[in-house]
Design a protein around this motif. Structure first.
Motif, PDB file in Angstrom:
ATOM      1  N   ARG A 123      23.853 -30.264 -42.683  1.00  0.00           N
ATOM      2  CA  ARG A 123      22.565 -30.626 -43.278  1.00  0.00           C
ATOM      3  C   ARG A 123      21.614 -29.437 -43.455  1.00  0.00           C
ATOM      4  O   ARG A 123      20.656 -29.518 -44.194  1.00  0.00           O
ATOM      5  N   HIS A 124      21.863 -28.371 -42.712  1.00  0.00           N
ATOM      6  CA  HIS A 124      20.998 -27.184 -42.759  1.00  0.00           C
ATOM      7  C   HIS A 124      21.894 -25.956 -42.732  1.00  0.00           C
ATOM      8  O   HIS A 124      22.948 -25.959 -42.096  1.00  0.00           O
ATOM      9  N   THR A 125      21.460 -24.895 -43.360  1.00  0.00           N
ATOM     10  CA  THR A 125      22.270 -23.679 -43.399  1.00  0.00           C
ATOM     11  C   THR A 125      22.310 -23.017 -42.021  1.00  0.00           C
ATOM     12  O   THR A 125      21.431 -23.243 -41.177  1.00  0.00           O
ATOM     13  N   GLN A 126      23.320 -22.193 -41.823  1.00  0.00           N
ATOM     14  CA  GLN A 126      23.421 -21.445 -40.571  1.00  0.00           C
ATOM     15  C   GLN A 126      22.185 -20.574 -40.387  1.00  0.00           C
ATOM     16  O   GLN A 126      21.643 -20.485 -39.288  1.00  0.00           O
ATOM     17  N   GLN A 127      21.744 -19.959 -41.464  1.00  0.00           N
ATOM     18  CA  GLN A 127      20.566 -19.090 -41.384  1.00  0.00           C
ATOM     19  C   GLN A 127      19.332 -19.885 -40.929  1.00  0.00           C
ATOM     20  O   GLN A 127      18.562 -19.417 -40.086  1.00  0.00           O
ATOM     21  N   GLN A 128      19.165 -21.084 -41.466  1.00  0.00           N
ATOM     22  CA  GLN A 128      18.008 -21.896 -41.093  1.00  0.00           C
ATOM     23  C   GLN A 128      18.096 -22.316 -39.616  1.00  0.00           C
ATOM     24  O   GLN A 128      17.134 -22.169 -38.869  1.00  0.00           O
ATOM     25  N   VAL A 129      19.250 -22.806 -39.193  1.00  0.00           N
ATOM     26  CA  VAL A 129      19.414 -23.288 -37.824  1.00  0.00           C
ATOM     27  C   VAL A 129      19.263 -22.149 -36.816  1.00  0.00           C
ATOM     28  O   VAL A 129      18.565 -22.285 -35.808  1.00  0.00           O
ATOM     29  N   THR A 130      19.904 -21.021 -37.052  1.00  0.00           N
ATOM     30  CA  THR A 130      19.781 -19.911 -36.115  1.00  0.00           C
ATOM     31  C   THR A 130      18.371 -19.318 -36.153  1.00  0.00           C
ATOM     32  O   THR A 130      17.882 -18.839 -35.126  1.00  0.00           O
ATOM     33  N   GLY A 131      17.731 -19.371 -37.303  1.00  0.00           N
ATOM     34  CA  GLY A 131      16.331 -18.938 -37.399  1.00  0.00           C
ATOM     35  C   GLY A 131      15.422 -19.811 -36.545  1.00  0.00           C
ATOM     36  O   GLY A 131      14.530 -19.314 -35.847  1.00  0.00           O
ATOM     37  N   TRP A 132      15.661 -21.129 -36.612  1.00  0.00           N
ATOM     38  CA  TRP A 132      14.889 -22.039 -35.757  1.00  0.00           C
ATOM     39  C   TRP A 132      15.108 -21.681 -34.292  1.00  0.00           C
ATOM     40  O   TRP A 132      14.152 -21.542 -33.536  1.00  0.00           O
ATOM     41  N   ALA A 133      16.367 -21.542 -33.903  1.00  0.00           N
ATOM     42  CA  ALA A 133      16.698 -21.271 -32.500  1.00  0.00           C
ATOM     43  C   ALA A 133      16.073 -19.959 -32.030  1.00  0.00           C
ATOM     44  O   ALA A 133      15.579 -19.866 -30.899  1.00  0.00           O
ATOM     45  N   ALA A 134      16.092 -18.956 -32.868  1.00  0.00           N
ATOM     46  CA  ALA A 134      15.575 -17.643 -32.487  1.00  0.00           C
ATOM     47  C   ALA A 134      14.053 -17.650 -32.317  1.00  0.00           C
ATOM     48  O   ALA A 134      13.515 -16.907 -31.493  1.00  0.00           O
ATOM     49  N   ARG A 135      13.357 -18.477 -33.090  1.00  0.00           N
ATOM     50  CA  ARG A 135      11.886 -18.475 -33.060  1.00  0.00           C
ATOM     51  C   ARG A 135      11.290 -19.431 -32.039  1.00  0.00           C
ATOM     52  O   ARG A 135      10.119 -19.286 -31.687  1.00  0.00           O
ATOM     53  N   CYS A 192      23.395 -28.365 -28.231  1.00  0.00           N
ATOM     54  CA  CYS A 192      22.263 -27.442 -28.207  1.00  0.00           C
ATOM     55  C   CYS A 192      22.630 -26.141 -28.915  1.00  0.00           C
ATOM     56  O   CYS A 192      23.518 -25.413 -28.473  1.00  0.00           O
ATOM     57  N   ILE A 193      21.934 -25.852 -29.987  1.00  0.00           N
ATOM     58  CA  ILE A 193      22.201 -24.624 -30.729  1.00  0.00           C
ATOM     59  C   ILE A 193      21.396 -23.508 -30.061  1.00  0.00           C
ATOM     60  O   ILE A 193      20.183 -23.382 -30.243  1.00  0.00           O
ATOM     61  N   SER A 194      22.083 -22.728 -29.238  1.00  0.00           N
ATOM     62  CA  SER A 194      21.433 -21.664 -28.485  1.00  0.00           C
ATOM     63  C   SER A 194      22.368 -20.460 -28.402  1.00  0.00           C
ATOM     64  O   SER A 194      23.570 -20.571 -28.637  1.00  0.00           O
ATOM     65  N   THR A 195      21.786 -19.337 -28.020  1.00  0.00           N
ATOM     66  CA  THR A 195      22.599 -18.127 -27.843  1.00  0.00           C
ATOM     67  C   THR A 195      23.542 -18.272 -26.658  1.00  0.00           C
ATOM     68  O   THR A 195      24.559 -17.593 -26.607  1.00  0.00           O
ATOM     69  N   THR A 196      23.228 -19.148 -25.737  1.00  0.00           N
ATOM     70  CA  THR A 196      24.097 -19.374 -24.584  1.00  0.00           C
ATOM     71  C   THR A 196      25.396 -20.048 -25.000  1.00  0.00           C
ATOM     72  O   THR A 196      26.483 -19.611 -24.628  1.00  0.00           O
ATOM     73  N   ARG A 197      25.299 -21.104 -25.806  1.00  0.00           N
ATOM     74  CA  ARG A 197      26.468 -21.901 -26.180  1.00  0.00           C
ATOM     75  C   ARG A 197      27.168 -21.370 -27.419  1.00  0.00           C
ATOM     76  O   ARG A 197      28.383 -21.469 -27.545  1.00  0.00           O
ATOM     77  N   TYR A 198      26.416 -20.828 -28.352  1.00  0.00           N
ATOM     78  CA  TYR A 198      26.968 -20.369 -29.623  1.00  0.00           C
ATOM     79  C   TYR A 198      26.575 -18.911 -29.897  1.00  0.00           C
ATOM     80  O   TYR A 198      25.954 -18.611 -30.925  1.00  0.00           O
ATOM     81  N   PRO A 199      26.922 -17.965 -29.010  1.00  0.00           N
ATOM     82  CA  PRO A 199      26.478 -16.574 -29.225  1.00  0.00           C
ATOM     83  C   PRO A 199      26.992 -15.989 -30.532  1.00  0.00           C
ATOM     84  O   PRO A 199      26.327 -15.145 -31.139  1.00  0.00           O
ATOM     85  N   GLU A 200      28.168 -16.439 -30.971  1.00  0.00           N
ATOM     86  CA  GLU A 200      28.757 -15.910 -32.210  1.00  0.00           C
ATOM     87  C   GLU A 200      27.905 -16.210 -33.452  1.00  0.00           C
ATOM     88  O   GLU A 200      28.037 -15.515 -34.474  1.00  0.00           O
ATOM     89  N   LEU A 201      27.027 -17.179 -33.379  1.00  0.00           N
ATOM     90  CA  LEU A 201      26.176 -17.523 -34.531  1.00  0.00           C
ATOM     91  C   LEU A 201      24.992 -16.576 -34.678  1.00  0.00           C
ATOM     92  O   LEU A 201      24.344 -16.542 -35.716  1.00  0.00           O
TER      93      LEU A 201
END
Length: 184
Positions: free
Chosen positions: A13-25, A173-182
């Protein structure tokens, strides 16, 4: 540890860039992707704020602009094993498990942001979803922007985000802990 969700499902439903951007901010909130299927859950942004006792809980909620309502012996409660239509069941007050004399906040408005608030032992949980179109199973940029607004308020109140590895290790949970490769 749960398996990871597929990239196809994560970014359906959302691009990788959008989801990882949300998580990072986000510093308090996490984006949770629904399990989907018959789980009857939805995508949401979720945050947790710690509290130590009933008085601190009440004080923190007053800082957000609302108070917990009481539940008395005169308030009707659902009978175990009896089914109720949704409109009738909505009239019952849902108690906080460890403070049964107090009602769960549920759907509230904080700083003009509709939020679902649920109290568990030592954690006040905040969930945001569906602001763009009322569909609480979906998140949008409007939900993300609302989370940023709430985070600014949490910062002004000098609150600490509840951090627990069980949260960030969840496959949802989309986080650097669970999905560092993203986040490379």
């Amino acid at each position: 540890m749960n398996d990871k969700l597929s990239k196809t499902y994560l970014f359906e439903r959302h691009t990788q860039q959008q989801v990882t951007g949300w998580a990072a901010r986000l510093h308090y909130f996490y984006f949770f992707r629904a399990w989907g299927g018959h789980a009857n859950d939805g995508d949401e942004f979720t945050a947790g704020i710690s509290y130590t006792d009933k008085e601190v809980l009440k004080y923190k909620l007053i800082q957000l602009g609302f108070t917990l309502r009481s539940i008395t012996a005169d308030d009707p409660q659902p009978e175990w094993g009896k089914s109720y239509p949704g409109t009738e069941f909505a009239k019952f007050k849902i108690p906080i498990s460890h403070f049964p004399e107090l009602e769960q906040p549920g759907h509230v408005v904080i700083d003009e942001v509709p939020v679902f608030v649920w109290v568990t032992p030592q954690i006040i949980q905040f969930s945001v979803s569906g602001l763009a179109d009322g569909n609480r199973y979906e998140v949008s940029q409007a939900d993300f922007d609302a989370c940023l607004k709430l985070e600014k308020l949490f910062d002004q109140l000098v609150w600490q985000s509840f951090k627990d590895e069980r949260i960030t290790q969840s496959a949802q949970c989309i986080s650097t802990t669970r999905y560092p490769e993203l986040f490379i």
